[in-house]
Motif scaffolding. Sequence first.
Motif, short mmCIF file in Angstrom:
data_model
loop_
_atom_site.label_atom_id
_atom_site.label_comp_id
_atom_site.label_asym_id
_atom_site.label_seq_id
_atom_site.Cartn_x
_atom_site.Cartn_y
_atom_site.Cartn_z
N ARG A 285 -20.92 -23.63 5.69
CA ARG A 285 -19.87 -22.77 5.16
C ARG A 285 -18.49 -23.42 5.29
NH1 ARG A 285 -23.08 -18.38 7.12
NH2 ARG A 285 -22.11 -18.59 9.17
N GLU A 286 -18.27 -24.08 6.42
CA GLU A 286 -16.97 -24.71 6.65
C GLU A 286 -16.65 -25.75 5.58
OE1 GLU A 286 -14.76 -27.51 10.02
OE2 GLU A 286 -16.66 -26.53 10.49
N PHE A 287 -17.70 -26.45 5.11
CA PHE A 287 -17.51 -27.49 4.11
C PHE A 287 -17.78 -26.99 2.69
CE2 PHE A 287 -17.88 -30.00 7.96
CZ PHE A 287 -16.95 -31.00 7.75
N ASP A 288 -17.92 -25.67 2.54
CA ASP A 288 -18.14 -25.08 1.22
C ASP A 288 -19.34 -25.72 0.53
OD1 ASP A 288 -17.58 -23.27 -0.78
OD2 ASP A 288 -16.17 -24.59 -1.81
N TYR A 289 -20.43 -25.81 1.26
CA TYR A 289 -21.65 -26.48 0.80
C TYR A 289 -22.21 -25.83 -0.46
CZ TYR A 289 -26.65 -27.54 0.60
OH TYR A 289 -27.92 -27.88 0.20
N THR A 290 -22.60 -26.66 -1.42
CA THR A 290 -23.39 -26.22 -2.56
C THR A 290 -24.62 -27.11 -2.66
OG1 THR A 290 -22.19 -27.67 -4.09
CG2 THR A 290 -21.38 -25.41 -3.84
N LYS A 291 -25.64 -26.60 -3.32
CA LYS A 291 -26.91 -27.31 -3.42
C LYS A 291 -26.70 -28.72 -3.97
CE LYS A 291 -30.41 -24.99 -4.91
NZ LYS A 291 -31.34 -24.29 -5.84
N GLY A 292 -27.27 -29.70 -3.29
CA GLY A 292 -27.16 -31.09 -3.71
C GLY A 292 -26.12 -31.88 -2.94
N ASP A 293 -25.26 -31.18 -2.19
CA ASP A 293 -24.18 -31.88 -1.47
C ASP A 293 -24.70 -32.82 -0.39
OD1 ASP A 293 -22.14 -30.86 -2.95
OD2 ASP A 293 -21.45 -29.41 -1.46
N THR A 294 -25.88 -32.55 0.15
CA THR A 294 -26.42 -33.42 1.21
C THR A 294 -27.54 -34.33 0.71
OG1 THR A 294 -27.91 -31.63 1.93
CG2 THR A 294 -25.78 -31.81 3.06
N GLU A 295 -27.71 -34.40 -0.60
CA GLU A 295 -28.74 -35.27 -1.16
C GLU A 295 -28.47 -36.71 -0.75
OE1 GLU A 295 -32.23 -36.00 -3.11
OE2 GLU A 295 -31.31 -34.03 -2.95
N GLY A 296 -29.46 -37.35 -0.15
CA GLY A 296 -29.34 -38.75 0.26
C GLY A 296 -28.83 -38.95 1.68
#
Length: 348
Positions: free
Chosen positions: A257-268
């Motif tokens: 939430r702090e980084f305003d995560y959306t799907k795909g942001d942590t891909e890789g």
Amino acid sequence: MAEVKKHSRFQTELDPAMVDRIKQLVLASQEIVITCHVSPDGDALGSSCALCMVLKSLGKKANVVTADCPPKSLYFLPGVRDIVAATRHTDRAHELLGAADLIFCLDYNDPKRIDRLSDAFMRSKARRVMMDHHLDPCLEADVAISKSEISSTSALLYLFLWQAGWTRYLNRSSAACIYTGMMTDTGNFSYNSNDPDLYLIIHDLLRKGIDKDNLYKLVMNTSTETRLRIMGYGQYKMQYIPDHKVAIILLNEDELREFDYTKGDTEGLVNTPLAIPEITYSVFMRQDSNDCVKVSMRSKESFPVNKICEEHFNGGGHINAAGGEFHGPISDALQLLLEIIPTYDKYL
């Protein structure tokens, strides 16, 4: 003799009877639905969108139906914006599955992998064709092409289209989808990519007019500010356990939430620790909800991360790339991981 020579171009040859059976099913069908696994990645979406375009070129009514929305990072793929995602269009997704006379199952081999679509999928009277490259299939289909030695479903789809004589229906857009699927499932051809067939396929896709360099930029070298920040934070948080040659990255709900995560942001993100020579495998855990932790693992050489995912995290995959999930808080998932890590030292 001419047909045998044609098929021998590639190292992998699919069963001609299966190829012919799929062709018959397609030609006899009008309402075709293409499905892929939940949280679709580049391979799932690339193969699905490419097949959808080919089927439309054959005069068929075809739709891609997914359990949830594609990640925004892959919105550049041709056809992605036409996908019917059950999270947004539940009734339409169920309507299409109910009306289908043929369903393709791409990049998954277990009905559980289509999540909220599984009930509608199982109720459907449609014929089923499965094309997948994961181990241990348990999905009942009229025709199942399962090749775990193939690095991506997109490459497998191309081999089918070529053997079926349908590559002439590929255009620049559908070829770009196949290339993207191949590229993403091999880390831009940096692992599981020693198969000579891959480069013959790329040769053919280039002749279809794909811009390989631009696709690399869009997939591997394009990011949002939030993605850059969360990727950097995840790497900063990395835990390294030298005695077991493993790196662990955890992100909880508050951090997302702090980084305003959306799907795909942590891909890789799970791949980055493998750049350290002393690390043999990497584990990334992300708390998606109060009771669900997504688990991704990558490894070098012959270390079998698929065994860890299969035996402890309700998942599976390939030797060097696997995933699963844990039901409970991320702290419990980490505790379990730390307990079992020593038991896999024998593979180091």
